[in-house]
Design a protein around this motif. Sequence first.
Motif, short mmCIF file in Angstrom:
data_model
loop_
_atom_site.label_atom_id
_atom_site.label_comp_id
_atom_site.label_asym_id
_atom_site.label_seq_id
_atom_site.Cartn_x
_atom_site.Cartn_y
_atom_site.Cartn_z
N VAL A 187 -1.62 4.17 -5.12
CA VAL A 187 -0.61 4.04 -3.79
C VAL A 187 -1.36 3.31 -2.95
O VAL A 187 -2.46 3.37 -2.50
CB VAL A 187 -0.44 5.61 -3.21
CG1 VAL A 187 0.28 5.42 -1.94
CG2 VAL A 187 0.37 6.50 -4.20
N ILE A 188 -0.48 2.40 -2.53
CA ILE A 188 -1.20 1.27 -1.57
C ILE A 188 -0.14 1.15 -0.24
O ILE A 188 0.83 1.55 -0.17
CB ILE A 188 -1.29 -0.12 -2.32
CG1 ILE A 188 0.34 -0.68 -2.52
CG2 ILE A 188 -2.16 0.06 -3.49
CD1 ILE A 188 -0.06 -2.21 -3.20
N THR A 189 -1.06 0.47 0.75
CA THR A 189 -0.68 0.12 1.98
C THR A 189 -0.95 -1.18 2.54
O THR A 189 -1.70 -1.76 1.75
CB THR A 189 -0.67 1.17 2.95
OG1 THR A 189 0.07 1.15 4.19
CG2 THR A 189 -2.32 1.38 3.22
N VAL A 190 -0.46 -1.64 3.75
CA VAL A 190 -0.98 -2.77 4.29
C VAL A 190 -1.61 -2.13 5.54
O VAL A 190 -0.92 -1.54 6.59
CB VAL A 190 0.42 -3.71 4.70
CG1 VAL A 190 -0.59 -4.84 5.40
CG2 VAL A 190 0.76 -4.34 3.27
N ARG A 191 -2.93 -2.59 5.97
CA ARG A 191 -3.57 -1.88 6.98
C ARG A 191 -4.37 -2.97 7.57
O ARG A 191 -5.19 -3.78 6.84
CB ARG A 191 -4.63 -0.89 6.28
CG ARG A 191 -5.39 -0.13 7.43
CD ARG A 191 -6.30 0.88 6.92
NE ARG A 191 -5.75 1.94 6.33
CZ ARG A 191 -5.78 2.65 5.39
NH1 ARG A 191 -7.18 2.67 4.89
NH2 ARG A 191 -5.31 3.66 4.65
N ASP A 192 -4.30 -3.30 8.68
CA ASP A 192 -4.83 -4.26 9.52
C ASP A 192 -4.77 -5.68 8.92
O ASP A 192 -5.62 -6.55 8.81
CB ASP A 192 -6.37 -4.16 9.57
CG ASP A 192 -6.74 -2.85 10.44
OD1 ASP A 192 -5.82 -2.61 11.53
OD2 ASP A 192 -7.62 -2.03 10.14
N GLY A 193 -3.40 -5.91 8.48
CA GLY A 193 -3.12 -7.28 7.63
C GLY A 193 -3.53 -7.40 6.23
O GLY A 193 -3.40 -8.36 5.86
N GLU A 194 -4.24 -6.26 5.62
CA GLU A 194 -4.63 -6.39 4.29
C GLU A 194 -4.00 -5.19 3.47
O GLU A 194 -3.80 -4.29 3.82
CB GLU A 194 -6.23 -6.52 4.29
CG GLU A 194 -6.65 -7.71 5.05
CD GLU A 194 -8.28 -7.84 4.94
OE1 GLU A 194 -8.73 -8.60 4.26
OE2 GLU A 194 -8.82 -6.94 5.65
N VAL A 195 -4.12 -5.32 2.02
CA VAL A 195 -3.72 -4.53 1.18
C VAL A 195 -4.96 -3.54 1.20
O VAL A 195 -6.03 -3.80 0.76
CB VAL A 195 -3.22 -5.02 -0.02
CG1 VAL A 195 -3.05 -3.85 -1.04
CG2 VAL A 195 -2.28 -6.06 -0.02
N ALA A 196 -4.74 -2.13 1.16
CA ALA A 196 -5.48 -1.32 1.24
C ALA A 196 -5.04 -0.01 0.05
O ALA A 196 -3.86 0.29 0.19
CB ALA A 196 -5.95 -0.48 2.51
N VAL A 197 -5.86 0.59 -0.54
CA VAL A 197 -5.51 1.76 -1.49
C VAL A 197 -5.51 3.08 -0.61
O VAL A 197 -6.48 3.52 -0.01
CB VAL A 197 -6.54 1.86 -2.59
CG1 VAL A 197 -6.22 3.06 -3.39
CG2 VAL A 197 -6.40 0.55 -3.49
N LEU A 198 -4.46 3.68 -0.60
CA LEU A 198 -4.11 5.21 0.19
C LEU A 198 -4.79 6.18 -0.87
O LEU A 198 -5.36 7.25 -0.48
CB LEU A 198 -2.87 5.27 0.48
CG LEU A 198 -2.29 4.55 1.82
CD1 LEU A 198 -0.86 4.76 1.97
CD2 LEU A 198 -3.17 5.02 2.85
#
Length: 286
Positions: A187-198
């Motif tokens: 499950v991923i998101t966009v955090r601080d302009g970058e893709v991150a794994v949640l």
Amino acid sequence: MTVRIITDSGSDCLQGEHPQLDVLPLSVGFGSTVYQADVELTRERFYELLVEGDDFPTTGQVNPYAFSQAISRAQEAGEDVVVISLSSKLSGTYQSACTAAAEAGDATEVHVVDTENVTLGMKILIQYALRLLDEGKSAAEIARAVEEARDRVCVVALLDTLEYLKRGGRISAAAGTVGELLSIKPVITVRDGEVAVLGKARGSKNGRNLLRQQVEAAGGIDFDMPLLLGYSGLSDKLLRKYLADSRSVWEGKIAEEDIPVVMVGATIGTHVGPGAVAVAFFKAEA
């Protein structure tokens, strides 16, 4: 004064969605053949080539000249301009827009906004901007409002496979192979302009549950603001399963059939592959 919104295809907006919206295409390359996304290459054909072809696709930014041309057309028509761009941490497209804006004449105003997002998260910000435009807001007011609202945007996506992250070098080959063997669904998101794994779940149903939990953990959805669901690939079958598993998130707030659904384009589709599902929304204000 009339306002023109200019964006790029990283938003998964299409030309013609709104009379005051221009969408500039990023490039998508398969081997030696390069296409303009959503202009020379449909999303359906992109996924066919992604799955069936031997070449892993590459994507290219919108160049300053394309932005300059779009800004010039708007200024010649007497329009102020708001450029709403793909995250500067994911592409050089934002810098291209800034370069073009700096070189533009002063006949009308030109504002450039970094959404710090991509695909559905970027698109709901553009939809918000177009709503403000339709309400008669000025270019400066629209740019400021979009910048103020971008921290409220939440994008959460469930990937069906790690194969394309592995092929694109986003994760190691060993991690990708282990993930496939264990049926891991990130499950991923966009955090601080970058893709991150949640988070990571074993199996599709656990993945959809984790996706629903992440939506709830965000503190609720502002249903008065734009909301989007999305899927990658040629079928929305997994998205329909997600909707069935997550009915409690929408019930009493919005009818399922009223939630807009978007096929995710090449910019993100290259890295997530087919079978991903995503939701983008504005977090409820405390």
